[in-house]
Each structure stands twice: as structure tokens, then as C-alpha cells.
Design an enzyme around this catalytic site. Structure first.
Site: not given
Length: 898
Positions: A330, A631, A635
Site C-alpha cells: 500500500d 493497514d 487490505d
């Protein structure tokens, strides 16, 4: 809810939503709320039940090698060898206890990191404002939102005043999203549904109201949580390799034992005698200490990782990092700080660079790389002052450092002004505010200043330019020409193309007697310029990506953010990519086309949870070992699907942590590089001591089978073999697991996950060394057994241990001789060697051990003879590695000369 699909709420008007949900302007009645609670259930996520202590403990017995050891213990007991059986079972149970302890402690640490997502909600029920437990929220409730609160359910927005929501945990979007009433067209992306507020997100500015349209598992948050629960856990490469090794050893043990029993019967030996010999051979083939040494090595590696802020939840996950070939990461909060900062300010006079880190109000203002006094420049001073006054964010100092209360974008303007020495403490009285919304794209606050009423305006710079007729240049107000407006607009586009969020500022001294409305105040503005704002990369992220590249690890940025922003961040970090691929473009590609595109495009933006799973599936086609960092709730499915999921410990959601194999306690992407290095070191060491243990076991096997074929008595009894495998080999193998990482460990490509832990060359080395050890043992035994069987067996027993202690030094490196590795670089191994010799001395000289292990005392000359016989084992290994080293140097020299 009328059977309406949950995904369609954003297409309706507020009145249609009320009608569908059967709720009025006064909200549902308390009685109706109770009935709906029974119908729809509590507003909570259905979590996967945490494994019990017993389940975690029993999982430690899943390994094929462990099952074989248990079978061996059972056979030993049945043939009248209870001591052997007990010894094997003790090591199996201790191994399980160690694995259980590590996994349970990791689970407890995760529980300690978890926080309640939402505890309370303010609702309107029956016309009365109430604060309720958020678990009791039902579809149709009218929910009041205030700055700083978590959104308790999926809401359709009916009222909003400067309402902005941080949706990064759900969509990956780094910038707060403006929310306002209204209907949107069908097909509007989740991240662009401005009339919806989603459970698990946070209000960072303004206030508003919304109607709850989905609760619990029916929310977007809940749907993704459910998706992650349906994803099966991946088996780690090490677990697969150890199971394969266990199956191979089991088949070899059975085959050899059966063959030897048949041969013995053909030699007309007794069946019971041959069956005991067969059991001895099975014990000799299987390295009883291997599972425990693997577990201890991984556990010690986990301790090392924890010192580097990496919390490993499952033992094999630490080693899996060493096999990672792709990291899907990410952007927001992982590669970047998730802290917006002004990095450039463009005034009509000049362009100014702004330095500094995070929200720390310290930095310089540079023009052509030379520091300036920002307050000495009239245009820059006025820009910073307007940005500070037209603002609701507050900069505060806490124990953990500086923090922003409010939106990160507004916070960036506050920090920039503080860097220049401006403070809101000196601000005049605010008299009027015209709030920001997605339609107006601007915000205005009127202040009563000493020279009169002044309107300070900030917003989209192109909008402010359209409302401006003048600009501040050289300290004077001058007309804004069309040519200058076009020039500024092109510069704004240039800023945006570089991934910067662009925010403009303007002001206007108001005439006396003017009636303050949006139309009368926000016209004839004096344009001050615009700022380029960015979520800055973590300073260590670029170096981490460079190290990944040198280690042969592919890095792919997967984010819900704007493609221009994501691509600019990637470029700044040195992540090479042919543009950015959006989620919509990804959906239009076939799997084959996407696989081809992923070879060159390393930035994926505006993606959903389903997109991430598809990417991981496609990458897995080529046997890639995939690490997924993240996070957010979005995800979680990919974290669980990936070979190793890595969640953020500080900013990570509970769902992300629960779906991960590893948690970065400090949210630092660079910690992954340390984890990769540690994982590679662990695998190298597991490979070293596996080969060492098996070469020792081949030596035992050759000694027993060779002696049998030569018509000799049993050279080693089962309990002696067990002592070697568990105590002597176990100590040295464990110390071998502490071998430091080789210098080039991060300059090697990831290993092939499909490759067995033992290659063909490894089997050859194991066979050669094992045969050598076995023949030496037969030689020692054959010269003594006719005069004194106990002494002959003790010499063979002690000799094999001494030979193996020489041999362990061969396995410190597969390529480098000892003088390169450093004889004292692993002091634990030297202590283990000395400890093994000391224990063997006890076995030889203490009477109770003589009885238990069938040994007899030896003379100092016996020890000296055995030491001399074993020395060539080490000399030959060193000579082979020196020869390899010289060949490698010669080849390098020839290449250099060419």
C-alpha cells in the site's frame, strides 16, 4: 429494506432513502428500533473465533516429520524400548510447547494492539437526540456526525457542513473526502461516493447527519471482513518443503528397514533380532532433533525480528520473508507518512520550496535553493497568513510528537505558517464563514481586522482564479490579465501532474456596508498563489526499495489513491513503472493481459479488495512468493491470501492485523527489508543444519548396515543413536542455526519456492560425507569388538560423535572456507562443540550412564586416536571450498579481462 441491493443507495435521493427504509425526519421510534435490531442483528462484525489454546497446541503436530516421530516412538515402545519411546515423545512435546508458546504470545500481542472500532453513536429516535451503544444501531436510524468521530455504520448523507471524512482505512485514498447530500449516477466508484459515509472511517472536519442504510456485516467494512474470512490461509514454502522431506525420509526409513530385515532373514538371523535392527535403522534415518532445531531457530529469529519492530504471528512466517519475490505494498501510511505537507508555494512573484519533516513546525523557505525570510516577502507572508486564518485545523504537541486536529490538508497549511513564525494566537475575531463543499470547492472566513473587514478564501486554485480580478505582486495589488491567468492555470496543471495536491488562496478587503453573502463576498478577489501539498514518502522507503531491487524482489504499489499522486510518489521513491494502472483499466484486461502488464507497470491505483486478490492470483501463476503490506480493511483479504501478510501496527485496522502473518509495530516499510534479510539468514541456516543432520544420520546408517553386511555385531544400539540425534547433533545444529548472515545475502535473487530444501548436489554431499563417517566408525569398531564389545561400541559411539563435530564446521558455509567465514564469528557453535564433548565424557565415565547407554571408560589415547581419525573430514571440506573459491576468482578475473 424493501429488497433493495445495498450497492444502490448512493443513486437515490434523501426522500427515496427514507421511503425505502420506512423512516421519517424524526427517525425511527424506540420500539421500531428494537424490532429492527431483532430483524437485522447487532451492528457488529462477525469475527472468526480465536483458536483455543488446545487448537494452537494441536496444530504443532501437523508436520509429516512429527507424525513419523510419533510412529517411531510407538514402534519403539512395542518392541520393548520404552526409554527410546519416551525420549522421542519428550522432544516432540517440547517442540510443540515451544511452537505453541510463540504463536499464543503473538496472538496476545495482537489482542493488546486491538482497539474498539466504534463504541457509541449519537442518533435521533422519535425526535429525541440519544447517545447509544453503536452495536444497537439499526437501518433507518438518523446518525449525527461530528469532527473526530468514527462513522458507526454505512450512512446516506442528508445534511453536511464542511463535512470531510478520512476513508484511507477503507479505500486507500490519502486525502479526506468531501461529503454532501445528493444522488449520484449508477456505477460511481466506492471512493467517489460523496453522498455516503462508510463504517470504520473517521470524520476529520465539519459535521453532518446521515441515515443508516447498512449495519454490521452488511456494511462495506463488513463485506470486506467477510471476504477475508473466506480466503484460505496459504501454506508457507518451508512447511511444504519440510513435509516433503518428512515423507521422503519416512519412505527411505521404511524401505531400508524392510530391506535389512529381509537380508538378515536370508542370512538365517533371528526375526526378533532383525526387527530390532530394523527399528535401529529407522531411528538412524530420521533426524529426531530436526523439528525441534527448526522450531528453535525460527523462534530465535522471531526474537531478533521483534527487536526490529516486526511482530511475527506464526513461526514459519519469519522464514517465508526470505523467499519473498514480490512485495505488493500500500502507499498511504506505508511508503508515505500519511501526513500532508506543503512542499512548494507559487506566488505571483516567485516559487518557494518549503523544507521540514512531518508536522514538526520547523523548516526553511528556499528560493533557488537559497534560504529566505518568508515574512519579508509580502506576497508569501499574505499567502501563509490567509492559509492559517481560513482554517479549522489545530497543531498540538503531545507526548508522541506533533499532531494535527482536523484535516491533514488544512493541517499542512497551519504547519507551513508556523514554520514562518505565524500563529493563530494573534488572529483577529472571525465574523462570518462560508463553508467548503464539493460543489463550491472553496471556503471563506471573514475577519474583523484593524484596517477593516477582510475575507480570506482558500480552495481549488482554478476556481479562485475565476473569481479573482487582481493579484498581489511586489507588495502591490495589480490587475490579473488573461495571459497571466492562463500561465497560472498551466502551472497548476503541472503541479497536479507531479502528484501534488494543489490548494489556492485569495483575499479581499470588504467595502463598508456590504451585505455578506457568498455571491457578494467571493468576487473581485485578490489572488495570492497556490501551494503544492504532498503526503511525503518515508525517508527510509527509497533505500528500502533499492535494497529490495538489489535482492531481486519486485515491488508493486497497490493503492486506492489518485493515479497521478501514486505515480509521482513511485517515481520519487525510485520505483520504476510504465505509468499507473487504474482499477477500471484492470477490470478491462484479461488475466493474460494483466499478467503481461504487471511485468512493466508497478503502480496500481483506485483498486478494490477484489482487484488485489486477482493481482495476487495472477502473480502466483509463476510461483511467486508474495508479501502484501497494508493497514486498511480493504487490505485484509489480500493480506490473508498472500504468502505472507504484513499489517501496520499503529495505523492498521483490527481486521488487517487479524488477517496478517506479521505486524510492523512501528509501521515502517524499511523494517520489511530487515525481515527479508533475517528470513534469508534463517533459511540458509535451516538448510545448513538439515544437511548436517542428514549427513550424520547417513553415517549412522552406513555404520549399522555396513556392519550387518560384514557380519559384525550391532555397532550402535538404538539408545546411542537417539543420544547422538537428540543431544550431540541437536546442540550443534541449534548453534549452526545462529550462524550470522553471509555478506551477500541481500544481493542474491530469491530462492525458487518450488525447489526442495535439499538439492541434488546437497544429496551428493550428504552421501559422500555420511559414507565417510560411517566407514570410519566401522573401521574403529571392527578392530576392537572381538576382544571387548562394550569398549568397541563405546569407541564407535564416541568416534562418530567426534567425526560429526568436525563435520559441523564444514556446514558453516557451502562456499566459503573457515578463514573467510571467521572461526570465532559464531562463538555459540564453539561452545556447543565443547559442550557435546563434555556430555560425551559424562556418558563414558559416569557409571549410571555406562549402564543406561551401554558404554565403557576410554583412555586418553583412545580420545587422541579418534581426534586424529576425524581431522581429515574437516581438511577435505576446507580444501574443496578453497578450490571452489579459486575457480570463482579465476572466472571473475577472466570476465574482467574480457
Amino acid at each position: 429494506m424493501g429488497g433493495r441491493p445495498l450497492a444502490d443507495w448512493y443513486t437515490l435521493s434523501a426522500e427515496e432513502v427514507r421511503r425505502e427504509l420506512g423512516t421519517g425526519l424524526l427517525g425511527v421510534s424506540p420500539g421500531e428500533a428494537e424490532e429492527r435490531l431483532q430483524r437485522y442483528g447487532k451492528n457488529v462484525l462477525r469475527e472468526e473465533a480465536r483458536e483455543t489454546r488446545l487448537q494452537v497446541f494441536l496444530r504443532q503436530f501437523k508436520s509429516v516429520l512429527i507424525v513419523i516421530l510419533i510412529i517411531a516412538a510407538g514402534i519403539s515402545f512395542l518392541v520393548g524400548e520404552p526409554v527410546d519411546a519416551a525420549a522421542i515423545l519428550i522432544i516432540v512435546v517440547l517442540n510443540a510447547l515451544l511452537g505453541f508458546s510463540q504463536e499464543w504470545q503473538a496472538g496476545e500481542a495482537i489482542e493488546a494492539l486491538k482497539k474498539m472500532l466504534v463504541q457509541h453513536a449519537v442518533v435521533i429516535r422519535g425526535g429525541e437526540r440519544q447517545e447509544i451503544d453503536a452495536a444497537g444501531l439499526v437501518p433507518g436510524d438518523i446518525v449525527i456526525l461530528e469532527m473526530g468521530e468514527r462513522v458507526p455504520a454505512d450512512l446516506f448523507i442528508t445534511d453536511a457542513t464542511s463535512l470531510e471524512v478520512d476513508e484511507a482505512p477503507l479505500t486507500g485514498e490519502s486525502s479526506p473526502v468531501d461529503k454532501a447530500p445528493g444522488s449520484l449516477p449508477t456505477g460511481t466508484a466506492l471512493a467517489e461516493r460523496s453522498n455516503m459515509a462508510f463504517a470504520g472511517t473517521t470524520v476529520v472536519n465539519g459535521r453532518g447527519r446521515g441515515i443508516a442504510v447498512a449495519t454490521g456485516m452488511q456494511t462495506e467494512f463488513g463485506k470486506i471482513a467477510g471476504l477475508s474470512q473466506r480466503v484460505a490461509d496459504e501454506t508457507t514454502p518451508l512447511a511444504r518443503q519440510m513435509d516433503r522431506l518428512g515423507r521422503d525420509l519416512g519412505l527411505i526409513a521404511i524401505g531400508i528397514a524392510v530391506l535389512v530385515v529381509v537380508v538378515g532373514l536370508l542370512q538365517q538371523r533371528g526375526f526378533l533380532e532383525m526387527f530390532l535392527i530394523g527399528v535401529s535403522l529407522a531411528v538412524a534415518v530420521i533426524p529426531e532433533g530436526l523439528p525441534a532445531v527448526v522450531t528453535l531457530t525460527l523462534a530465535l529469529g522471531i526474537k531478533n525480528m521483534m527487536r526490529r519492530n516486526c511482530l511475527i504471528r506464526h513461526l514459519p512466517a519469519s522464514e517465508t520473508l526470505g523467499a519473498v519475490s514480490v512485495i505488493c505494498t500500500d502507499k498511504t501510511g506505508t511508503l508515505t507518512r500519511n501526513e500532508m505537507a506543503v512542499v512548494r508555494v507559487r506566488t505571483p512573484d516567485t516559487e518557494v520550496a518549503v523544507t521540514g519533516t512531518g508536522y514538526l513546525p520547523m523548516g526553511e523557505f528556499l528560493v533557488e535553493e537559497k534560504p529566505i525570510d518568508p515574512l519579508a516577502d509580502p506576497g508569501l507572508r499574505q499567502f501563509l497568513r490567509t492559509g492559517l486564518l481560513c482554517n479549522h485545523a489545530t497543531l498540538i504537541l503531545e507526548e508522541g510528537g506533533w499532531r494535527i486536529l482536523g484535516t491533514p490538508t488544512e493541517g499542512a497549511l497551519v504547519v507551513a505558517a508556523e514554520k514562518a513564525g505565524l500563529s493563530r494566537d494573534d488572529a483577529p475575531e472571525a465574523a462570518k464563514e462560508f463553508s467548503f463543499n464539493s460543489t463550491r470547492k472553496r471556503m471563506t472566513i471573514v475577519y474583523r481586522e484593524a484596517e477593516g473587514d477582510v475575507a480570506h478564501v482558500k480552495g481549488a486554485p482554478e476556481v479562485l482564479l475565476s473569481l479573482s480580478s487582481r493579484l498581489l505582486r511586489g507588495g502591490s495589488v495589480v490587475p490579473l490579465t488573461d495571459d497571466l491567468r492562463d500561465t497560472l492555470l498551466s502551472e497548476i496543471e503541472e503541479y497536479a501532474s507531479q502528484g501534488l495536491r494543489v490548494l489556492g488562496a485569495a483575499y479581499r478587503p470588504l467595502p463598508e456596508g456590504l451585505a455578506w453573502t457568498e455571491d457578494t463576498v467571493e468576487q473581485d478577489l485578490i489572488f495570492l498563489g497556490f501551494a503544492g501539498i504532498v503526503d511525503p514518502p518515508r525517508p527510509e522507503a527509497a533505500e528500502a526499495i533499492r535494497l529490495c531491487r538489489s535482492a531481486g524482489i519486485d515491488v508493486i504499489m497497490i493503492t486506492g489513491d489518485n493515479p497521478l499522486t501514486a505515480y509521482a510518489i513511485a517515481r520519487g521513491l525510485g520505483l520504476s513503472s510504465e505509468g499507473a494502472l487504474t482499477g477500471a483499466e484492470l477490470e478491462a484486461l484479461s488475466d493474460d493481459e494483466l499478467e503481461l502488464r504487471l511485468r512493466t507497470t508497478k503502480v496500481l491505483s483506485r483498486v478494490t479488495a477484489e482487484h488485489k486478490l486477482r493481482v495476487i492470483d495472477i502473480l502466483s501463476r509463476n510461483q511467486a512468493v508474495i508479501a502484501m503490506t497494508g493497514d486498511g480493511v480493504n487490505d485484509a483479504p489480500a493480506l490473508k491470501k498472500a504468502s505472507i501478510g504484513i499489517a501496520m501496527g499503529i495505523k492498521g485496522t483490527d481486521v488487517a492485523k487479524e488477517s496478517s502473518d506479521m505486524v510492523l509495530v512501528d509501521d515502517n516499510f524499511a523494517s520489511i527489508v530487515a525481515g527479508v534479510e533475517e528470513g534469508r539468514r534463517e533459511y540458509d541456516n535451516i538448510s545448513r543444519f538439515t544437511r548436517y543432520l542428514l549427513s550424520s544420520n547417513v553415517g549412522e546408517l552406513v555404520a549399522i548396515v555396513g556392519g550387518l553386511l560384514l557380519g559384525l555385531p550391532l555397532i550402535l544400539i538404538p539408545v546411542q543413536i537417539l543420544w547422538i540425534n537428540l543431544v550431540t547433533d541437536g546442540l550443534t545444529a541449534l548453534a549452526l542455526g545462529l550462524e550470522p548472515a553471509e555478506r551477500d545475502v541481500m544481493r542474491r535473487r530469491p530462492r525458487d519456492p518450488g525447489e526442495a530444501i535439499l538439492t541434488r548436489n546437497a544429496y551428493l554431499v550428504i552421501l559422500i560425507l555420511g559414507v565417510w563417517l560411517g566407514l570410519l566408525t566401522i573401521y574403529v569398531f571392527s578392530g576392537l569388538y572381538e576382544t571387548n564389545l562394550d569398549r568397541a561400541r563405546t569407541m564407535a559411539f564416541t568416534g562418530l560423535i567426534i567425526f560429526e563435530l568436525y563435520n559441523v564446521l564444514n556446514f558453516r558455509s557451502f562456499r566459503q572456507p573457515l578463514y573467510r567465514v571467521g572461526f570465532f564469528s559464531n562463538p555459540t557453535l564453539l561452545l556447543a562443540i565443547l559442550g557435546s564433548l563434555a556430555l560425551q565424557a559424562l556418558v563414558v565415565y559416569v557409571p549410571i550412564f555406562n549402564t543406561f547407554l551401554g558404554t565403557a571408560p576410554l583412555t586418553p589415547g583412545d580420545w587422541g586416536l579418534l581426534a586424529l581419525l576425524g581431522l581429515p573430514v574437516l581438511i577435505a571440506g576446507e580444501a574443496y571450498k578453497i578450490l571452489l573459491l579459486r575457480r570463482g576468482n579465476d572466472a571473475t578475473g577472466r570476465r574482467a579481462g574480457a
